[in-house]
Scaffold this motif. Structure first.
Motif, PDB file in Angstrom:
ATOM      1  N   ALA A   1      -8.860  23.088  33.407  1.00  0.00           N
ATOM      2  CA  ALA A   1      -9.084  23.395  34.797  1.00  0.00           C
ATOM      3  C   ALA A   1     -10.456  23.058  35.074  1.00  0.00           C
ATOM      4  O   ALA A   1     -10.531  22.241  36.361  1.00  0.00           O
ATOM      5  CB  ALA A   1      -9.094  24.820  35.246  1.00  0.00           C
ATOM      6  N   LEU A   2     -11.329  23.206  34.299  1.00  0.00           N
ATOM      7  CA  LEU A   2     -12.945  22.720  34.594  1.00  0.00           C
ATOM      8  C   LEU A   2     -12.870  21.318  34.511  1.00  0.00           C
ATOM      9  O   LEU A   2     -13.370  20.943  35.307  1.00  0.00           O
ATOM     10  CB  LEU A   2     -13.766  23.498  33.579  1.00  0.00           C
ATOM     11  N   ILE A   3     -12.424  20.854  33.423  1.00  0.00           N
ATOM     12  CA  ILE A   3     -12.455  19.323  33.325  1.00  0.00           C
ATOM     13  C   ILE A   3     -11.709  18.785  34.509  1.00  0.00           C
ATOM     14  O   ILE A   3     -12.337  17.664  35.197  1.00  0.00           O
ATOM     15  CB  ILE A   3     -11.573  18.885  31.999  1.00  0.00           C
ATOM     16  N   TYR A   4     -10.700  19.079  35.008  1.00  0.00           N
ATOM     17  CA  TYR A   4     -10.030  18.616  36.170  1.00  0.00           C
ATOM     18  C   TYR A   4     -10.806  18.737  37.438  1.00  0.00           C
ATOM     19  O   TYR A   4     -10.604  17.818  38.230  1.00  0.00           O
ATOM     20  CB  TYR A   4      -8.539  19.221  36.461  1.00  0.00           C
ATOM     21  N   GLU A   5     -11.509  19.665  37.680  1.00  0.00           N
ATOM     22  CA  GLU A   5     -12.553  19.847  38.721  1.00  0.00           C
ATOM     23  C   GLU A   5     -13.349  18.888  38.770  1.00  0.00           C
ATOM     24  O   GLU A   5     -13.840  18.556  39.960  1.00  0.00           O
ATOM     25  CB  GLU A   5     -13.168  21.624  38.577  1.00  0.00           C
ATOM     26  N   MET A   6     -14.016  18.653  37.630  1.00  0.00           N
ATOM     27  CA  MET A   6     -15.050  17.591  37.482  1.00  0.00           C
ATOM     28  C   MET A   6     -14.556  16.106  37.656  1.00  0.00           C
ATOM     29  O   MET A   6     -15.261  15.336  38.128  1.00  0.00           O
ATOM     30  CB  MET A   6     -16.019  17.860  36.224  1.00  0.00           C
ATOM     31  N   CYS A   7     -13.424  16.098  36.787  1.00  0.00           N
ATOM     32  CA  CYS A   7     -12.846  14.584  37.190  1.00  0.00           C
ATOM     33  C   CYS A   7     -11.377  14.610  37.660  1.00  0.00           C
ATOM     34  O   CYS A   7     -10.461  14.852  36.473  1.00  0.00           O
ATOM     35  CB  CYS A   7     -12.643  14.152  35.690  1.00  0.00           C
ATOM     36  N   PRO A   8     -11.217  14.772  38.986  1.00  0.00           N
ATOM     37  CA  PRO A   8      -9.901  15.111  39.308  1.00  0.00           C
ATOM     38  C   PRO A   8      -8.713  13.882  38.739  1.00  0.00           C
ATOM     39  O   PRO A   8      -7.605  14.107  39.010  1.00  0.00           O
ATOM     40  CB  PRO A   8     -10.111  14.848  41.040  1.00  0.00           C
ATOM     41  N   GLY A   9      -9.410  12.651  38.477  1.00  0.00           N
ATOM     42  CA  GLY A   9      -8.305  11.560  38.145  1.00  0.00           C
ATOM     43  C   GLY A   9      -7.910  11.729  36.588  1.00  0.00           C
ATOM     44  O   GLY A   9      -7.092  11.105  36.253  1.00  0.00           O
ATOM     45  N   ALA A  10      -8.487  13.015  35.928  1.00  0.00           N
ATOM     46  CA  ALA A  10      -7.894  13.130  34.475  1.00  0.00           C
ATOM     47  C   ALA A  10      -6.671  13.329  34.251  1.00  0.00           C
ATOM     48  O   ALA A  10      -6.211  14.298  35.309  1.00  0.00           O
ATOM     49  CB  ALA A  10      -8.689  14.160  34.009  1.00  0.00           C
ATOM     50  N   SER A  11      -6.216  13.140  33.194  1.00  0.00           N
ATOM     51  CA  SER A  11      -4.674  13.320  33.130  1.00  0.00           C
ATOM     52  C   SER A  11      -4.605  14.026  31.687  1.00  0.00           C
ATOM     53  O   SER A  11      -5.323  13.872  30.940  1.00  0.00           O
ATOM     54  CB  SER A  11      -3.654  11.866  32.672  1.00  0.00           C
ATOM     55  N   PHE A  12      -3.678  14.992  31.684  1.00  0.00           N
ATOM     56  CA  PHE A  12      -3.640  15.972  30.504  1.00  0.00           C
ATOM     57  C   PHE A  12      -2.325  15.788  29.743  1.00  0.00           C
ATOM     58  O   PHE A  12      -0.896  15.696  30.833  1.00  0.00           O
ATOM     59  CB  PHE A  12      -4.051  17.291  30.774  1.00  0.00           C
ATOM     60  N   GLU A  13      -1.956  16.159  28.590  1.00  0.00           N
ATOM     61  CA  GLU A  13      -0.907  16.084  27.729  1.00  0.00           C
ATOM     62  C   GLU A  13      -0.465  17.594  27.541  1.00  0.00           C
ATOM     63  O   GLU A  13      -1.424  18.335  27.519  1.00  0.00           O
ATOM     64  CB  GLU A  13      -0.739  15.243  26.567  1.00  0.00           C
ATOM     65  N   ASP A  14       0.546  17.991  27.285  1.00  0.00           N
ATOM     66  CA  ASP A  14       1.090  19.252  26.873  1.00  0.00           C
ATOM     67  C   ASP A  14       0.180  19.629  25.267  1.00  0.00           C
ATOM     68  O   ASP A  14       0.056  18.674  24.518  1.00  0.00           O
ATOM     69  CB  ASP A  14       2.352  19.532  26.575  1.00  0.00           C
ATOM     70  N   VAL A  15      -0.522  20.627  25.494  1.00  0.00           N
ATOM     71  CA  VAL A  15      -0.997  21.255  24.048  1.00  0.00           C
ATOM     72  C   VAL A  15      -0.238  22.091  23.228  1.00  0.00           C
ATOM     73  O   VAL A  15       0.586  23.009  23.748  1.00  0.00           O
ATOM     74  CB  VAL A  15      -2.237  21.865  24.488  1.00  0.00           C
ATOM     75  N   VAL A  16       0.187  22.065  22.109  1.00  0.00           N
ATOM     76  CA  VAL A  16       0.896  22.783  21.262  1.00  0.00           C
ATOM     77  C   VAL A  16       0.193  23.276  19.886  1.00  0.00           C
ATOM     78  O   VAL A  16      -0.620  22.498  19.251  1.00  0.00           O
ATOM     79  CB  VAL A  16       1.990  22.041  20.635  1.00  0.00           C
ATOM     80  N   ASP A  17       0.057  24.664  19.994  1.00  0.00           N
ATOM     81  CA  ASP A  17      -0.704  25.338  18.742  1.00  0.00           C
ATOM     82  C   ASP A  17       0.156  25.692  17.578  1.00  0.00           C
ATOM     83  O   ASP A  17       1.288  26.110  17.972  1.00  0.00           O
ATOM     84  CB  ASP A  17      -1.539  26.592  19.144  1.00  0.00           C
ATOM     85  N   ILE A  18       0.128  25.438  16.483  1.00  0.00           N
ATOM     86  CA  ILE A  18       0.866  25.688  15.470  1.00  0.00           C
ATOM     87  C   ILE A  18       0.469  26.479  14.298  1.00  0.00           C
ATOM     88  O   ILE A  18      -0.793  25.994  13.743  1.00  0.00           O
ATOM     89  CB  ILE A  18       1.813  24.464  14.617  1.00  0.00           C
ATOM     90  N   TYR A  19       0.719  27.671  14.215  1.00  0.00           N
ATOM     91  CA  TYR A  19       0.149  28.413  13.224  1.00  0.00           C
ATOM     92  C   TYR A  19       1.319  28.941  12.163  1.00  0.00           C
ATOM     93  O   TYR A  19       2.588  29.176  12.665  1.00  0.00           O
ATOM     94  CB  TYR A  19      -0.239  29.974  13.899  1.00  0.00           C
ATOM     95  N   PRO A  20       0.900  28.968  10.980  1.00  0.00           N
ATOM     96  CA  PRO A  20       1.714  29.364   9.883  1.00  0.00           C
ATOM     97  C   PRO A  20       2.684  30.951  10.072  1.00  0.00           C
ATOM     98  O   PRO A  20       3.741  31.003   9.696  1.00  0.00           O
ATOM     99  CB  PRO A  20       1.000  29.445   8.662  1.00  0.00           C
ATOM    100  N   LYS A  21       1.938  31.462  10.661  1.00  0.00           N
ATOM    101  CA  LYS A  21       2.499  32.959  10.898  1.00  0.00           C
ATOM    102  C   LYS A  21       1.648  33.390  12.201  1.00  0.00           C
ATOM    103  O   LYS A  21       0.677  33.033  12.635  1.00  0.00           O
ATOM    104  CB  LYS A  21       2.088  34.112   9.810  1.00  0.00           C
ATOM    105  N   LYS A  22       2.158  34.185  13.038  1.00  0.00           N
ATOM    106  CA  LYS A  22       1.926  34.870  14.478  1.00  0.00           C
ATOM    107  C   LYS A  22       0.445  35.672  13.966  1.00  0.00           C
ATOM    108  O   LYS A  22       0.565  36.586  13.055  1.00  0.00           O
ATOM    109  CB  LYS A  22       2.563  35.488  14.978  1.00  0.00           C
TER     110      LYS A  22
END
Length: 73
Positions: free
Chosen positions: A6-27
């Motif tokens: 959100a902070l990056i988007y506020e500073m750079c309205p034209g920025a595009s983002f991809e989905d972020v996926v976190d993978i952990y071996p265990k919760k």
């Protein structure tokens, strides 16, 4: 991560983002911090009410209940 995006988007309205996926071996376990308002007041050297403590932690998106703060993993 959402706050940072959100902070990056506020500073750079034209920025595009991809989905972020976190993978952990265990919760990860939920971490908690246990304390008392009187102990916090003693350490800081000033009176801090439970309501003030709750407000401060909630501003950082931590869950606060009965002298326990649950930290996001």
């Amino acid at each position: 991560m959402t706050e940072l995006s959100a902070l990056i988007y506020e500073m750079c309205p034209g920025a595009s983002f991809e989905d972020v996926v976190d993978i952990y071996p265990k919760k990860q376990e939920k971490r908690k911090l246990v304390f008392s308002a009187s102990k916090i007041s003693k350490i800081l050297g000033l009176d801090v009410s439970v309501a003030e403590i709750k407000d401060i932690f909630q501003r950082y998106n931590f869950t606060y209940t009965e002298n326990r703060v649950f930290l996001k993993s």
